[in-house]
Design a protein around this motif. Structure first.
Motif, mmCIF file in Angstrom:
data_model
loop_
_atom_site.group_PDB
_atom_site.id
_atom_site.type_symbol
_atom_site.label_atom_id
_atom_site.label_comp_id
_atom_site.label_asym_id
_atom_site.label_seq_id
_atom_site.Cartn_x
_atom_site.Cartn_y
_atom_site.Cartn_z
ATOM 1 N N GLY A 1 4.283 -0.232 4.264
ATOM 2 C CA GLY A 1 2.945 0.267 3.985
ATOM 3 C C GLY A 1 2.102 -0.728 3.215
ATOM 4 N N LEU A 2 0.798 -0.669 3.451
ATOM 5 C CA LEU A 2 -0.180 -1.526 2.770
ATOM 6 C C LEU A 2 -0.908 -0.710 1.714
ATOM 7 C CD1 LEU A 2 -1.831 -4.240 2.663
ATOM 8 C CD2 LEU A 2 -3.436 -3.145 4.267
ATOM 9 N N LEU A 3 -0.929 -1.237 0.489
ATOM 10 C CA LEU A 3 -1.675 -0.624 -0.607
ATOM 11 C C LEU A 3 -2.576 -1.672 -1.245
ATOM 12 C CD1 LEU A 3 1.135 1.478 -2.335
ATOM 13 C CD2 LEU A 3 -0.838 2.396 -1.098
ATOM 14 N N ILE A 4 -3.689 -1.198 -1.814
ATOM 15 C CA ILE A 4 -4.605 -2.108 -2.485
ATOM 16 C C ILE A 4 -4.971 -1.540 -3.853
ATOM 17 C CG2 ILE A 4 -5.569 -2.832 -0.264
ATOM 18 C CD1 ILE A 4 -8.170 -1.352 -1.098
ATOM 19 N N GLY A 5 -5.579 -2.393 -4.675
ATOM 20 C CA GLY A 5 -6.131 -1.963 -5.945
ATOM 21 C C GLY A 5 -5.068 -1.477 -6.909
ATOM 22 N N ASP A 6 -5.426 -0.501 -7.724
ATOM 23 C CA ASP A 6 -4.530 -0.002 -8.754
ATOM 24 C C ASP A 6 -3.279 0.637 -8.150
ATOM 25 O OD1 ASP A 6 -6.590 -0.828 -10.330
ATOM 26 O OD2 ASP A 6 -7.012 1.126 -11.236
ATOM 27 N N ARG A 7 -3.413 1.239 -6.966
ATOM 28 C CA ARG A 7 -2.239 1.830 -6.311
ATOM 29 C C ARG A 7 -1.215 0.752 -5.975
ATOM 30 N NH1 ARG A 7 -4.259 5.390 -1.408
ATOM 31 N NH2 ARG A 7 -2.009 5.850 -1.237
ATOM 32 N N ALA A 8 -1.678 -0.421 -5.565
ATOM 33 C CA ALA A 8 -0.757 -1.525 -5.273
ATOM 34 C C ALA A 8 -0.093 -2.033 -6.545
ATOM 35 C CB ALA A 8 -1.511 -2.652 -4.569
ATOM 36 N N PRO B 1 -1.955 -15.771 -5.009
ATOM 37 C CA PRO B 1 -1.583 -14.357 -5.147
ATOM 38 C C PRO B 1 -2.693 -13.544 -5.797
ATOM 39 C CG PRO B 1 0.205 -15.788 -5.878
ATOM 40 C CD PRO B 1 -0.981 -16.679 -5.653
ATOM 41 N N VAL B 2 -2.912 -12.347 -5.241
ATOM 42 C CA VAL B 2 -3.935 -11.461 -5.790
ATOM 43 C C VAL B 2 -3.300 -10.291 -6.552
ATOM 44 C CG1 VAL B 2 -4.117 -10.070 -3.672
ATOM 45 C CG2 VAL B 2 -6.066 -10.224 -5.233
ATOM 46 N N ARG B 3 -2.037 -9.968 -6.244
ATOM 47 C CA ARG B 3 -1.232 -8.948 -6.931
ATOM 48 C C ARG B 3 -1.640 -7.512 -6.642
ATOM 49 N NH1 ARG B 3 -0.813 -10.102 -13.121
ATOM 50 N NH2 ARG B 3 0.431 -8.202 -12.953
ATOM 51 N N SER B 4 -2.781 -7.292 -6.008
ATOM 52 C CA SER B 4 -3.248 -5.925 -5.784
ATOM 53 C C SER B 4 -3.638 -5.662 -4.331
ATOM 54 C CB SER B 4 -4.429 -5.602 -6.712
ATOM 55 O OG SER B 4 -5.458 -6.558 -6.566
ATOM 56 N N VAL B 5 -3.182 -6.506 -3.410
ATOM 57 C CA VAL B 5 -3.293 -6.248 -1.970
ATOM 58 C C VAL B 5 -1.917 -6.584 -1.409
ATOM 59 C CG1 VAL B 5 -4.461 -6.760 0.194
ATOM 60 C CG2 VAL B 5 -5.747 -6.818 -1.955
ATOM 61 N N LEU B 6 -1.072 -5.551 -1.290
ATOM 62 C CA LEU B 6 0.353 -5.766 -1.074
ATOM 63 C C LEU B 6 0.869 -4.966 0.112
ATOM 64 C CD1 LEU B 6 1.579 -5.446 -4.788
ATOM 65 C CD2 LEU B 6 0.976 -7.555 -3.564
#
Length: 275
Positions: A141-148, A76-81
């Motif tokens: 929807g796909l979000l990455i980084g701090d937004r995710a 898990p990366v937690r920031s690509v969701l």
């Protein structure tokens, strides 16, 4: 020092940059999201950056790589969701809103759908709403980084699919989201500065990783994520680029070629290590 260095303005980059000035760096830092830094690198307006793995794969002839370093996840990366109201294997035909911030993550999602679940990703087109609003209204929807990271704390989506975890589940390999990419012109014209920067970067990273809770207390991101949660997030990341990471990236590139997202298999061009 005249190096122009891109800085992904996400929490996962803090360990690279927090102690960089104290390590001796005196160049210029340009912040941005991955897509912006990709464009700056391509135009030669910055010399190097931790930037999209897919960008390297697409234009590998114009770039080199700093050895030994990446932004990766072994699980898990937690920031690509991907947020959705359905299980991943039921997403065939479901329109998905995509962040415009990362080609690597978008193409990872495409490849997961095609290779492991047997359907093409249906991408939402002409979407003018923020992805967060689409998710809040029950869409996918796909979000990455701090937004995710923030959406995971606030979203009421029924399913939150971690793309790092899905990749790990199907391949047993790390996923390399970003590499330290160097423009070829900088490799020719600024070789000495690049060698200095490699040393400074390793000093900064080693100092950061030696006490993640101390780093978290000093970082602005802890104000919304929390000190312990931020330290745990960094602990789950991998900042190395070993042979094992290379295997994971080669698998990604191989699948991208297979499914015609890349025209050819990229080669790895490493800047000589100073360590």
């Amino acid at each position: 020092m005249s190096l122009r260095v891109g800085h992904i303005a996400y929490a996962n980059c803090v360990p690279f940059f927090h102690h960089l000035e104290a390590a001796g760096f005196q160049g210029v830092i340009r912040p941005g999201v991955p897509a912006q830094l990709n464009a700056l690198l391509a135009d030669g307006r910055i010399d190097l950056s931790p930037s999209s793995s897919f960008e390297y794969g697409r234009h590998w002839r114009r770039y080199g790589l700093l050895p030994d370093l990446s932004i990766s996840a072994c699980g898990p990366v937690r920031s690509v969701l991907l947020f959705s109201s359905s299980p991943f294997d039921k997403l065939a035909g479901v329109p998905v809103a995509l962040t415009g911030e990362s080609a690597t993550s978008i193409n990872l999602l495409r490849l997961l759908c095609l290779e492991f679940y047997g359907f093409p990703l249906r991408e939402m087109t002409d979407c003018r709403q923020p992805v967060e609003e689409i998710i809040a209204a029950g869409g996918s929807g796909l979000l990455i980084g701090d937004r995710a990271l923030k959406a995971a704390m606030q979203s009421g989506a029924a399913y939150v699919h971690d793309l790092g975890e899905l990749w790990w589940r199907h391949t047993g390999l790390p996923f390399v989201f970003a590499l330290w990419i160097v423009h070829r012109d900088a490799m020719r014209r600024k070789a000495l500065e690049l060698r200095q920067f490699q040393r400074q970067l390793h000093v900064s990273l080693d100092r950061a990783l030696s006490d993640l809770h101390h780093l978290s207390r000093q970082s602005a991101e802890s104000s919304w994520l929390g000190i312990a949660q931020l330290a745990n997030y960094w602990q789950a990341m991998s900042y190395e680029f070993t042979d094992w990471h290379r295997q994971g990236l080669e698998r990604y590139f191989h699948l991208a070629v297979k499914h015609r997202l890349l025209p050819e298999m990229p080669q790895f061009n490493f800047v000589a290590s100073v360590l």
